[in-house]
Design an enzyme around this catalytic site. Sequence first.
Site, PDB file in Angstrom:
ATOM      1  N   GLY A 190       7.291   9.829  -8.957  1.00 14.83           N
ATOM      2  CA  GLY A 190       6.408   9.422  -9.864  1.00 14.83           C
ATOM      3  C   GLY A 190       5.080   9.988  -9.943  1.00 14.83           C
ATOM      4  CD  GLN A 197      -0.627   9.100  -8.777  1.00  8.71           C
ATOM      5  OE1 GLN A 197       0.176   8.974  -9.394  1.00  8.71           O
ATOM      6  NE2 GLN A 197      -0.497   9.091  -7.370  1.00  8.71           N
ATOM      7  CB  CYS A 226       0.735   6.095  -3.425  1.00  8.68           C
ATOM      8  SG  CYS A 226      -0.350   6.530  -4.995  1.00  8.68           S
ATOM      9  CG  LEU A 227       2.831  11.892  -4.832  1.00 11.14           C
ATOM     10  CD1 LEU A 227       2.967  12.740  -6.102  1.00 11.14           C
ATOM     11  CD2 LEU A 227       3.315  12.507  -3.444  1.00 11.14           C
ATOM     12  CG  HIS A 267       3.520   2.801  -7.391  1.00 10.36           C
ATOM     13  ND1 HIS A 267       3.512   2.740  -6.339  1.00 10.36           N
ATOM     14  CD2 HIS A 267       2.878   3.947  -7.907  1.00 10.36           C
ATOM     15  CE1 HIS A 267       2.505   3.429  -5.621  1.00 10.36           C
ATOM     16  NE2 HIS A 267       2.110   4.546  -6.553  1.00 10.36           N
ATOM     17  CD  GLU A 268       4.212   6.556 -10.749  1.00 15.35           C
ATOM     18  OE1 GLU A 268       2.782   6.687 -10.852  1.00 15.35           O
ATOM     19  OE2 GLU A 268       4.704   6.533  -9.355  1.00 15.35           O
ATOM     20  CG  HIS A 279      -1.221   5.308 -10.163  1.00 16.81           C
ATOM     21  ND1 HIS A 279      -2.311   5.459  -9.181  1.00 16.81           N
ATOM     22  CD2 HIS A 279       0.008   5.477  -9.756  1.00 16.81           C
ATOM     23  CE1 HIS A 279      -1.474   5.786  -8.271  1.00 16.81           C
ATOM     24  NE2 HIS A 279      -0.333   5.479  -8.135  1.00 16.81           N
TER      25      HIS A 279
HETATM   26 NI    NI Z   1       1.059   6.246  -6.744  1.00 19.62          NI
END
Ligand code: NI
Length: 183
Positions: A47, A52, A101-102, A143-144, A147
């Site tokens: 995701g 991000q 998480c990226l 989660h997304e 963000h």
């Molecule tokens: Ni993330």
Amino acid sequence: MTLLKIARMGHPVLLRKADPVENVMDPAVQGFIDDMIETMHDAGGVGLAAPQVHVSKRIFVYYVPEARQEEGEDAPSGVRVLINPVLTPVGDEQVLRMEGCLSIPGLRGWVPRYMQVKYEGLDREGKPVSGVARGFHANVIQHEADHLDGVLYPMRMTDLGLMGFDAEASRFLTPETIAGQDV
Ligand code: NI
């Protein structure tokens, strides 16, 4: 298409509430979505949310890998784009989920998440979509969506002892060792 630079924890764009998308069919928005999908795959994520990649807009892309689908989970196949999403928990049952998480590379942690969430939003053609997500699907969209509101997963954690570096977490923070932890 272009690979986009991923913002890491500490960058203020990750803490900002993102703005709604007004014109989904704007070619710039469509091109940006393509870039997000390419960037997500390149980074090995499941995701990616627009903040991000330093764009404070309410867009995220994700997919549910077949191996992560749980029994009874009616997950979408392929990459999905959700724009201006609204999530509503279905019931108040929560469960701990292991997340990474990226924007927080090298770490992961167990995060309390709702078991089921209703989602509403627009797809990349600007058409309304809605449904109820369960299992990993519910996990990834919570989660997304976080963000888009400037929330990173450690901010949802109730026990930071359940966060660690990848190698240590996969060795010591296993479902067996955390069994019995309160959500
Ligand atoms: Ni993330």
